[in-house]
Design a protein around this motif. Structure first.
Motif, PDB file in Angstrom:
ATOM      1  N   ILE A  21       0.852  -1.191   0.000  1.00  0.00           N
ATOM      2  CA  ILE A  21       0.000   0.000   0.000  1.00  0.00           C
ATOM      3  C   ILE A  21       0.886   1.238   0.000  1.00  0.00           C
ATOM      4  CG2 ILE A  21      -1.965  -1.089   1.155  1.00  0.00           C
ATOM      5  CD1 ILE A  21      -1.011   0.281   3.754  1.00  0.00           C
ATOM      6  N   ASN A  22       0.309   2.359  -0.354  1.00  0.00           N
ATOM      7  CA  ASN A  22       1.017   3.627  -0.312  1.00  0.00           C
ATOM      8  C   ASN A  22       0.321   4.510   0.719  1.00  0.00           C
ATOM      9  OD1 ASN A  22       2.704   5.716  -0.855  1.00  0.00           O
ATOM     10  ND2 ASN A  22       1.781   6.255  -2.810  1.00  0.00           N
ATOM     11  N   LEU A  23       1.056   4.936   1.746  1.00  0.00           N
ATOM     12  CA  LEU A  23       0.489   5.793   2.787  1.00  0.00           C
ATOM     13  C   LEU A  23       1.036   7.202   2.652  1.00  0.00           C
ATOM     14  CD1 LEU A  23       0.565   3.635   6.048  1.00  0.00           C
ATOM     15  CD2 LEU A  23      -1.390   4.221   4.636  1.00  0.00           C
ATOM     16  N   ASN A  24       0.140   8.155   2.484  1.00  0.00           N
ATOM     17  CA  ASN A  24       0.520   9.565   2.493  1.00  0.00           C
ATOM     18  C   ASN A  24       0.566  10.048   3.942  1.00  0.00           C
ATOM     19  OD1 ASN A  24       0.673   9.929  -0.349  1.00  0.00           O
ATOM     20  ND2 ASN A  24      -1.557   9.834  -0.414  1.00  0.00           N
ATOM     21  N   PRO A  25       1.175  11.214   4.211  1.00  0.00           N
ATOM     22  CA  PRO A  25       1.319  11.680   5.594  1.00  0.00           C
ATOM     23  C   PRO A  25       0.010  11.789   6.381  1.00  0.00           C
ATOM     24  CG  PRO A  25       2.757  12.941   4.171  1.00  0.00           C
ATOM     25  CD  PRO A  25       1.920  12.062   3.272  1.00  0.00           C
ATOM     26  N   ALA A  26      -1.117  12.052   5.738  1.00  0.00           N
ATOM     27  CA  ALA A  26      -2.379  12.192   6.463  1.00  0.00           C
ATOM     28  C   ALA A  26      -3.173  10.880   6.540  1.00  0.00           C
ATOM     29  CB  ALA A  26      -3.235  13.263   5.788  1.00  0.00           C
ATOM     30  N   ASP A  27      -2.691   9.824   5.909  1.00  0.00           N
ATOM     31  CA  ASP A  27      -3.424   8.554   5.856  1.00  0.00           C
ATOM     32  C   ASP A  27      -3.252   7.739   7.133  1.00  0.00           C
ATOM     33  OD1 ASP A  27      -3.995   9.290   3.277  1.00  0.00           O
ATOM     34  OD2 ASP A  27      -2.636   7.831   2.352  1.00  0.00           O
ATOM     35  N   ARG A  28      -4.258   6.912   7.387  1.00  0.00           N
ATOM     36  CA  ARG A  28      -4.195   5.910   8.460  1.00  0.00           C
ATOM     37  C   ARG A  28      -4.659   4.586   7.880  1.00  0.00           C
ATOM     38  NH1 ARG A  28      -6.283   7.267  14.177  1.00  0.00           N
ATOM     39  NH2 ARG A  28      -7.544   5.545  13.502  1.00  0.00           N
ATOM     40  N   CYS A  29      -4.211   3.511   8.493  1.00  0.00           N
ATOM     41  CA  CYS A  29      -4.522   2.202   7.950  1.00  0.00           C
ATOM     42  C   CYS A  29      -4.719   1.208   9.091  1.00  0.00           C
ATOM     43  CB  CYS A  29      -3.370   1.772   7.044  1.00  0.00           C
ATOM     44  SG  CYS A  29      -3.587   0.184   6.278  1.00  0.00           S
TER      45      CYS A  29
END
Length: 132
Positions: free
Chosen positions: A99-107
């Motif tokens: 997956i690709n996580l940007n700075p504002a993303d949560r998973c």
């Protein structure tokens, strides 16, 4: 009439005892298997998730991995399932998800390992762009 009530109460009491014993055996068995998700971070927010499992005894298992990513654009869900024949004291790679996580993303990452129709091990955690 009284004897049949005593017999019924005795049977009910035995079923509670047997249920408690079977739950104790199940939880002791569950401790012999371990499941986790390895997290490897790459460049530009790339994250590789690899579900893994090991057991103290040989057994056939199935697994379910759910990866729920929440970003400004909405929520995406990836699901993966499979099966493995575990060998004693061997680390098994069950699959892989990137997956690709940007700075504002949560998973949220959830792994369940199932044997004989019940969950025997699991891992569940939240992942952000900079840490777990």
């Amino acid at each position: 009439m009284i004897n049949s009530k005593l017999l019924l109460m005795g049977c009910l009491g035995m079923s509670f005892v047997l249920t408690a014993i079977s739950h104790a055996q199940a939880s002791a068995e569950d401790k012999r298997i371990r499941a986790w998700v390895s997290v490897e971070r790459g460049e530009n927010g790339m994250v590789v998730l690899q579900p893994k499992c090991n057991s103290q005894q040989a057994m056939a298992v199935s697994y379910y991995l759910i990866v729920e990513k929440m970003s400004q654009g909405g929520t995406s869900i990836s699901k993966q399932a499979g099966a493995a024949n575990l060998q004693p004291d061997v680390e098994h790679d069950l699959g892989v998800v990137s997956i690709n996580l940007n700075p504002a993303d949560r998973c949220r990452v959830q792994l369940q390992v199932i044997a004989q129709g019940r969950v025997v091990a699991q891992d569940d955690f939240w992942l952000g762009p900079y840490g777990q």
